[in-house]
Design a protein around this motif. Structure first.
Motif, PDB file in Angstrom:
ATOM      1  N   LYS A  81       5.232  17.064 -13.626  1.00 35.66           N
ATOM      2  CA  LYS A  81       5.551  16.189 -14.756  1.00 35.66           C
ATOM      3  C   LYS A  81       5.401  14.740 -14.326  1.00 35.66           C
ATOM      4  O   LYS A  81       5.658  14.394 -13.181  1.00 35.66           O
ATOM      5  CB  LYS A  81       6.994  16.447 -15.203  1.00 35.66           C
ATOM      6  CG  LYS A  81       7.466  15.551 -16.325  1.00 35.66           C
ATOM      7  CD  LYS A  81       8.939  15.809 -16.609  1.00 35.66           C
ATOM      8  CE  LYS A  81       9.495  14.811 -17.577  1.00 35.66           C
ATOM      9  NZ  LYS A  81       9.654  13.489 -17.010  1.00 35.66           N
ATOM     10  N   ASP A  82       4.978  13.906 -15.243  1.00 31.66           N
ATOM     11  CA  ASP A  82       4.895  12.468 -15.054  1.00 31.66           C
ATOM     12  C   ASP A  82       4.054  12.145 -13.820  1.00 31.66           C
ATOM     13  O   ASP A  82       2.944  12.629 -13.688  1.00 31.66           O
ATOM     14  CB  ASP A  82       6.306  11.868 -14.995  1.00 31.66           C
ATOM     15  CG  ASP A  82       6.318  10.363 -15.225  1.00 31.66           C
ATOM     16  OD1 ASP A  82       5.593   9.897 -16.120  1.00 31.66           O
ATOM     17  OD2 ASP A  82       7.044   9.672 -14.504  1.00 31.66           O
ATOM     18  N   PHE A  83       4.563  11.340 -12.907  1.00 29.52           N
ATOM     19  CA  PHE A  83       3.719  10.935 -11.785  1.00 29.52           C
ATOM     20  C   PHE A  83       3.426  12.088 -10.832  1.00 29.52           C
ATOM     21  O   PHE A  83       2.472  12.029 -10.066  1.00 29.52           O
ATOM     22  CB  PHE A  83       4.325   9.722 -11.058  1.00 29.52           C
ATOM     23  CG  PHE A  83       4.970  10.040  -9.745  1.00 29.52           C
ATOM     24  CD1 PHE A  83       4.216  10.084  -8.586  1.00 29.52           C
ATOM     25  CD2 PHE A  83       6.316  10.291  -9.669  1.00 29.52           C
ATOM     26  CE1 PHE A  83       4.811  10.382  -7.378  1.00 29.52           C
ATOM     27  CE2 PHE A  83       6.911  10.580  -8.481  1.00 29.52           C
ATOM     28  CZ  PHE A  83       6.153  10.635  -7.317  1.00 29.52           C
ATOM     29  N   GLY A  84       4.162  13.180 -10.887  1.00 30.64           N
ATOM     30  CA  GLY A  84       3.870  14.341 -10.065  1.00 30.64           C
ATOM     31  C   GLY A  84       2.594  15.060 -10.479  1.00 30.64           C
ATOM     32  O   GLY A  84       2.063  15.892  -9.742  1.00 30.64           O
ATOM     33  N   VAL A  85       2.079  14.716 -11.667  1.00 32.41           N
ATOM     34  CA  VAL A  85       0.858  15.328 -12.169  1.00 32.41           C
ATOM     35  C   VAL A  85      -0.335  14.972 -11.286  1.00 32.41           C
ATOM     36  O   VAL A  85      -1.171  15.820 -10.972  1.00 32.41           O
ATOM     37  CB  VAL A  85       0.632  14.914 -13.645  1.00 32.41           C
ATOM     38  CG1 VAL A  85      -0.766  15.220 -14.119  1.00 32.41           C
ATOM     39  CG2 VAL A  85       1.673  15.580 -14.535  1.00 32.41           C
ATOM     40  N   ARG A  86      -0.421  13.732 -10.878  1.00 34.63           N
ATOM     41  CA  ARG A  86      -1.596  13.290 -10.086  1.00 34.63           C
ATOM     42  C   ARG A  86      -1.730  14.069  -8.776  1.00 34.63           C
ATOM     43  O   ARG A  86      -2.818  14.596  -8.489  1.00 34.63           O
ATOM     44  CB  ARG A  86      -1.512  11.782  -9.848  1.00 34.63           C
ATOM     45  CG  ARG A  86      -2.663  11.189  -9.092  1.00 34.63           C
ATOM     46  CD  ARG A  86      -3.885  11.041  -9.966  1.00 34.63           C
ATOM     47  NE  ARG A  86      -4.945  10.407  -9.201  1.00 34.63           N
ATOM     48  CZ  ARG A  86      -5.899   9.708  -9.722  1.00 34.63           C
ATOM     49  NH1 ARG A  86      -5.951   9.521 -11.009  1.00 34.63           N
ATOM     50  NH2 ARG A  86      -6.829   9.181  -8.972  1.00 34.63           N
TER      51      ARG A  86
ATOM     52  N   VAL B 157       3.707   4.514  -4.837  1.00 35.69           N
ATOM     53  CA  VAL B 157       3.098   5.676  -5.483  1.00 35.69           C
ATOM     54  C   VAL B 157       4.024   6.044  -6.630  1.00 35.69           C
ATOM     55  O   VAL B 157       5.172   6.412  -6.369  1.00 35.69           O
ATOM     56  CB  VAL B 157       3.002   6.872  -4.499  1.00 35.69           C
ATOM     57  CG1 VAL B 157       2.376   8.069  -5.191  1.00 35.69           C
ATOM     58  CG2 VAL B 157       2.251   6.493  -3.251  1.00 35.69           C
ATOM     59  N   PRO B 158       3.646   5.856  -7.825  1.00 38.88           N
ATOM     60  CA  PRO B 158       2.329   5.823  -8.407  1.00 38.88           C
ATOM     61  C   PRO B 158       1.819   4.460  -8.873  1.00 38.88           C
ATOM     62  O   PRO B 158       0.691   4.358  -9.337  1.00 38.88           O
ATOM     63  CB  PRO B 158       2.512   6.704  -9.633  1.00 38.88           C
ATOM     64  CG  PRO B 158       3.887   6.375 -10.105  1.00 38.88           C
ATOM     65  CD  PRO B 158       4.667   6.136  -8.834  1.00 38.88           C
TER      66      PRO B 158
END
Length: 186
Positions: free
Chosen positions: A57-62, A183-184
């Protein structure tokens, strides 16, 4: 995660390096999404897990997308929430954002750090949760900082207890915000 475990799955939620209770990376100012992808590979190898379903979810997607691209043999499935796929490479979307948008402010080296330093970690986390549970996107005025967008008397969202907030605040007292801003946003 409890529901997944009760259904017979092994559910793992790692802290990325420099977040929560994890150690800071050797060079927080040069940490990248690829480092987080490599950390995920290291965790899976350490736990002897050959294939996974990734939910991000959110920045963990990248880092989840990068992991799927660079280690497709380790993926059974990928579920992402909140952020669309963006191909690897230099990002240009920041150039189209309003100056007072939180992403623009957090991307500016030193600005968010100075804003956050005025408060203790628990108050920073409190303000962030309050800001991001609103229906409007947080945008500061030219001479205003992101943390100033929350009145101190604003109550916590109903789903966040004081105990949870204290736990998150403690985690960020340990880790700080260097990696969370690198990051991010940078």
């Amino acid at each position: 995660m409890v529901a997944l475990a009760n259904a017979g799955f092994r559910a793992i939620a790692p802290d990325f390096r420099g977040y929560g209770l994890s150690d800071q990376p050797p060079n927080p100012h040069t940490t990248t999404f690829m480092d987080l992808c490599d950390d995920l590979l290291g965790i899976l190898d350490q736990l002897a897990i050959s294939k996974v379903f990734l939910i991000a979810k959110d920045f963990g997607v990248r880092p989840a997308y990068l992991f799927a691209l660079f280690h497709p043999d380790r993926i059974l499935g990928l579920i992402t929430l909140g952020v669309p796929y963006i191909p690897p490479g230099p990002s240009t979307f920041h150039k189209r954002l309003l100056e007072g948008f939180y992403v623009s402010r957090f991307a500016e080296p030193g600005r968010a750090e100075a804003d956050f330093r005025r408060l203790d970690a628990t108050t920073v986390i409190r303000n962030i949760y309050i800001l991001f549970c609103r229906s409007e996107i947080p945008i500061a005025e030219v001479n205003q900082e992101i943390m100033d967008l929350v009145e101190p008397s604003t109550p916590l969202p109903p789903w966040l207890s004081e105990e949870d907030l204290a736990s998150y605040g403690f985690s960020y007292e340990k880790s700080g915000f260097q990696t969370a801003l690198q990051v991010p946003y940078r």
